[in-house]
Write an enzyme that holds these catalytic residues in place. Structure first.
Site, PDB file in Angstrom:
ATOM      1  N   ASP A 155     -27.900   9.805  66.876  1.00  0.00           N
ATOM      2  CA  ASP A 155     -27.395   9.052  68.017  1.00  0.00           C
ATOM      3  C   ASP A 155     -28.330   9.331  69.174  1.00  0.00           C
ATOM      4  O   ASP A 155     -28.688  10.486  69.435  1.00  0.00           O
ATOM      5  CB  ASP A 155     -25.954   9.426  68.372  1.00  0.00           C
ATOM      6  N   PHE A 176     -39.434   0.038  69.036  1.00  0.00           N
ATOM      7  CA  PHE A 176     -38.234  -0.804  69.070  1.00  0.00           C
ATOM      8  C   PHE A 176     -37.473  -0.509  70.365  1.00  0.00           C
ATOM      9  O   PHE A 176     -37.877   0.356  71.155  1.00  0.00           O
ATOM     10  CB  PHE A 176     -37.347  -0.536  67.833  1.00  0.00           C
ATOM     11  N   GLY A 215     -35.320   0.136  63.327  1.00  0.00           N
ATOM     12  CA  GLY A 215     -36.353   0.895  64.036  1.00  0.00           C
ATOM     13  C   GLY A 215     -36.191   2.382  63.811  1.00  0.00           C
ATOM     14  O   GLY A 215     -37.151   3.114  63.512  1.00  0.00           O
ATOM     15  N   TYR A 273     -36.038   0.186  73.743  1.00  0.00           N
ATOM     16  CA  TYR A 273     -36.582   0.299  75.097  1.00  0.00           C
ATOM     17  C   TYR A 273     -38.048   0.758  75.132  1.00  0.00           C
ATOM     18  O   TYR A 273     -38.586   1.011  76.208  1.00  0.00           O
ATOM     19  CB  TYR A 273     -35.725   1.286  75.914  1.00  0.00           C
ATOM     20  N   HIS A 331     -38.286  12.119  71.304  1.00  0.00           N
ATOM     21  CA  HIS A 331     -36.978  12.758  71.190  1.00  0.00           C
ATOM     22  C   HIS A 331     -36.554  12.877  69.725  1.00  0.00           C
ATOM     23  O   HIS A 331     -36.101  13.908  69.277  1.00  0.00           O
ATOM     24  CB  HIS A 331     -35.954  11.946  71.999  1.00  0.00           C
ATOM     25  N   ARG A 332     -36.793  11.799  68.960  1.00  0.00           N
ATOM     26  CA  ARG A 332     -36.378  11.786  67.544  1.00  0.00           C
ATOM     27  C   ARG A 332     -37.253  12.725  66.713  1.00  0.00           C
ATOM     28  O   ARG A 332     -36.756  13.457  65.860  1.00  0.00           O
ATOM     29  CB  ARG A 332     -36.469  10.341  67.018  1.00  0.00           C
TER      30      ARG A 332
END
Ligand code: ITT
Length: 200
Positions: free
Chosen positions: A73, A154, A15, A156, A182-183
């Site tokens: 992370d 993917f 994901g 949550y 966030h990513r």
């Protein structure tokens, strides 16, 4: 971005891989996968923060590939769980659970809680073979839904509700999620730092 500057994506999560490749692709960063190079490195995530774990992964893959490596992370931090599962998001509930099991456990643990506020966090770390490093972080605020909804994304995503769009992350298109996630935020900040670094 200079040509031939390739980066290894230091993740085994499909994901994340899809999202990172798409976002970095639009930013002109060329990536290869550890599997393209015949590398399998299992990194123990012993850090206490997203940033520490991202750097552990970037370092391990950079050393194995002898190429610059980019690691992510990330995790879900829930206010009513004192910020948990946080860096333990991938292992929430123990080894026996899959993504769907972890989502159900989260919903169960939040039953009757006064607040459902939560945020996703993402730390990006990049290590170069000469030891130089770049880091970036991103965060996206939302709430935990009362039931899963949507089949995109993917992890949550089906239980992470984003109030501004009145949808869970799993109900957004990939592009919509990358714009606000966030990513997406962390990778855009990273690409700006990378451009400055490479332009030196
Ligand atoms: P790598 O270490 O190989 O990259 P991982 O899945 O172990 O893969 P993490 O340790 O960073 O990665 O765990 C992050 C977990 O947080 C991930 O497994 C998801 O369950 C969750 N997560 C992170 N970003 C997410 C997102 O955008 N949507 C849904 N869940 C997410």
């Amino acid at each position: 971005m200079p040509e031939n500057q390739k980066f290894v994506l230091a993740t085994h999560n499909p994901g994340k891989l899809t999202e990172m490749s798409a976002i970095l692709g639009t930013l002109g960063v060329e990536v290869v996968l550890p599997s393209d190079l015949g590398i399998t490195v299992d990194v123990e995530e012993t850090g206490e923060t997203f940033a520490e774990n991202a750097m552990l992964k970037a370092r391990a893959i950079c050393e194995a590939a002898k190429l610059p490596a980019i690691a992510d992370d990330s995790g879900l931090c829930v206010d009513a769980l004192n910020g948990g599962p946080g860096v333990y998001s991938a292992r929430y509930g123990g080894e026996g659970l899959d993504d769907a099991g972890r989502r159900m456990l989260l919903l169960t643990n939040l039953r009757g809680m006064g607040t459902r506020a939560a945020h996703f966090s993402c730390a990006i770390a990049c290590m170069f073979p000469n030891g130089d490093t770049l880091t970036a972080e991103g965060r996206c605020d939302g709430t935990i839904a009362y039931a899963p909804a949507g089949d995109g994304g993917f992890g949550y995503d089906p239980v992470f509700f984003y109030p501004n769009k009145a949808k869970t992350f799993a109900q957004l298109t990939a592009e919509e999620k990358n714009e606000i996630s966030h990513r997406g935020k962390a990778l855009r900040e990273f690409s700006e730092k990378l451009a400055t670094y490479l332009g030196k």
